[in-house]
Design an enzyme around this catalytic site. Structure first.
Site, short mmCIF file in Angstrom:
data_model
loop_
_atom_site.label_atom_id
_atom_site.label_comp_id
_atom_site.label_asym_id
_atom_site.label_seq_id
_atom_site.Cartn_x
_atom_site.Cartn_y
_atom_site.Cartn_z
N GLY A 95 5.23 -8.21 4.63
CA GLY A 95 3.91 -8.12 5.26
C GLY A 95 2.74 -8.64 4.45
O GLY A 95 1.81 -9.23 5.00
N GLU A 136 -0.70 -4.95 -1.03
CA GLU A 136 0.02 -4.41 0.13
C GLU A 136 -0.75 -4.72 1.40
O GLU A 136 -1.98 -4.88 1.37
CB GLU A 136 0.20 -2.90 -0.07
CG GLU A 136 0.87 -2.13 1.05
CD GLU A 136 2.29 -2.57 1.40
OE1 GLU A 136 2.50 -3.77 1.62
OE2 GLU A 136 3.16 -1.69 1.48
N ASP A 166 0.05 3.44 4.99
CA ASP A 166 0.18 4.42 6.07
C ASP A 166 0.43 5.78 5.42
O ASP A 166 -0.51 6.44 4.99
CB ASP A 166 1.30 3.94 7.00
CG ASP A 166 1.47 4.78 8.25
OD1 ASP A 166 0.86 5.85 8.33
OD2 ASP A 166 2.20 4.36 9.17
N LYS A 201 -4.51 3.03 6.97
CA LYS A 201 -4.48 3.64 8.29
C LYS A 201 -5.01 5.06 8.19
O LYS A 201 -4.50 5.87 7.41
CB LYS A 201 -3.05 3.64 8.81
CG LYS A 201 -2.96 3.83 10.30
CD LYS A 201 -1.53 3.82 10.78
CE LYS A 201 -1.03 2.44 11.11
NZ LYS A 201 0.23 2.46 11.88
N PHE A 211 -0.55 1.31 16.19
CA PHE A 211 0.33 0.31 15.60
C PHE A 211 -0.33 -1.05 15.67
O PHE A 211 -0.62 -1.56 16.74
CB PHE A 211 1.71 0.29 16.27
CG PHE A 211 2.71 -0.36 15.36
CD1 PHE A 211 3.27 0.36 14.31
CD2 PHE A 211 3.02 -1.70 15.49
CE1 PHE A 211 4.14 -0.25 13.42
CE2 PHE A 211 3.90 -2.32 14.61
CZ PHE A 211 4.47 -1.59 13.57
N ARG A 266 3.55 -11.68 12.97
CA ARG A 266 2.99 -11.88 11.62
C ARG A 266 2.06 -13.08 11.59
O ARG A 266 1.17 -13.17 10.76
CB ARG A 266 4.11 -12.13 10.60
CG ARG A 266 5.00 -10.94 10.33
CD ARG A 266 5.82 -11.22 9.06
NE ARG A 266 7.00 -10.38 8.95
CZ ARG A 266 7.02 -9.14 8.45
NH1 ARG A 266 5.90 -8.59 8.03
NH2 ARG A 266 8.14 -8.47 8.37
P1 IMP Z 1 4.00 3.75 4.35
O1 IMP Z 1 5.11 3.86 3.37
O2 IMP Z 1 4.09 4.83 5.41
O3 IMP Z 1 2.63 3.70 3.70
O4 IMP Z 1 4.25 2.42 5.18
C1 IMP Z 1 3.71 1.22 4.78
C2 IMP Z 1 4.46 0.06 5.37
O5 IMP Z 1 4.78 0.29 6.75
C3 IMP Z 1 3.58 -1.17 5.39
O6 IMP Z 1 3.81 -1.96 4.24
C4 IMP Z 1 3.98 -1.89 6.64
O7 IMP Z 1 5.05 -2.76 6.37
C5 IMP Z 1 4.47 -0.81 7.55
N1 IMP Z 1 3.43 -0.39 8.52
C6 IMP Z 1 2.74 0.77 8.55
N2 IMP Z 1 1.89 0.81 9.58
C7 IMP Z 1 2.04 -0.36 10.23
C8 IMP Z 1 1.41 -0.93 11.40
O8 IMP Z 1 0.54 -0.36 12.07
N3 IMP Z 1 1.83 -2.19 11.74
C9 IMP Z 1 2.77 -2.87 11.05
N4 IMP Z 1 3.38 -2.38 9.96
C10 IMP Z 1 3.01 -1.14 9.56
MG MG Z 2 4.94 -3.94 4.27
#
Ligand code: IMP
Ligand code: MG
Length: 182
Positions: free
Chosen positions: A46, A101, A105, A133, A155, A168
């Site tokens: 990403g 990053e 989230d 987020k 999302f 992407r």
């Molecule tokens: P975390 O470990 O919960 O912080 O997740 C982070 C990863 O989840 C990011 O690097 C993204 O790849 C993916 N991610 C989280 N939210 C979204 C979203 O709304 N759209 C797309 N990818 C997301």
């Molecule tokens: Mg990612």
């Protein structure tokens, strides 16, 4: 005004918004890392789009490397399970590391990565995330030093962010229609 992809419900950040955000982050990093030659680590897949723009707005000497982790699989919910798919090629002992990053989230992915990189004795490890987020009543597992912007708890896709490897390539950030992932 660019026309939206049919699966995108709402535009969140236009190309101009994104440009302004990334330029500001580049300025902050250039100021903080003068004379430090940081290693910017893009978290694949990403963050590659964001990182490509970020390094071009950083004016101090810097290096780039890539790591691939997988935390979501092809779905939309964080599993909390992080798997290293590709490790760094660069030795980071004594280096100033900035993890780039796409979106923070739960922060589980980054918290895992930070621990892993710290164990290699870098001079410092900070996080630059394009977006955070906002989730009511929840604080992410880590606090990033550089935050581009905040997005609502929906999302989102585009500017490197995918759903099942799609979207992407959208040059803007938008909210994905629920029908598109149902
Ligand atoms: P975390 O470990 O919960 O912080 O997740 C982070 C990863 O989840 C990011 O690097 C993204 O790849 C993916 N991610 C989280 N939210 C979204 C979203 O709304 N759209 C797309 N990818 C997301
Ligand atoms: Mg990612």
């Amino acid at each position: 005004m660019e026309s939206l992809h049919p699966d995108v419900q709402k535009l969140l950040l236009s190309e101009d918004d994104i440009k302004r955000i990334v330029e500001r982050l580049g300025d902050e990093i250039s100021r903080d890392y003068a004379g430090k030659n940081p290693l910017i680590v893009a978290v694949l897949r990403g963050a590659f789009v964001f990182t490509a723009d970020l390094i071009r707005s950083v004016t101090v000497p810097c290096a780039v490397d890539f790591m691939a982790v997988s935390s979501y699989g092809d779905g939309i919910k964080s599993s909390g399970v992080v798997r290293i798919v590709k490790d760094l090629d660069t030795k980071i002992e004594g280096r100033h590391v900035i993890i780039a990053e796409d979106i923070l989230d739960s922060g589980l992915t980054l918290s895992y990565l930070i621990d892993l990189l710290r164990a290699r004795h870098p001079a410092s490890v900070e996080v630059a995330t394009f977006a955070v987020k906002d989730i009511e009543g929840k604080t992410p597992a880590i606090e990033p030093r550089y935050v581009g912007t905040h997005v609502p708890n929906e999302f989102i896709v585009g500017y490197g962010l995918d759903f099942a490897e799609r979207y992407r390539n959208l040059p803007y950030v938008g909210v994905l229609k629920p029908e598109a992932y149902a």
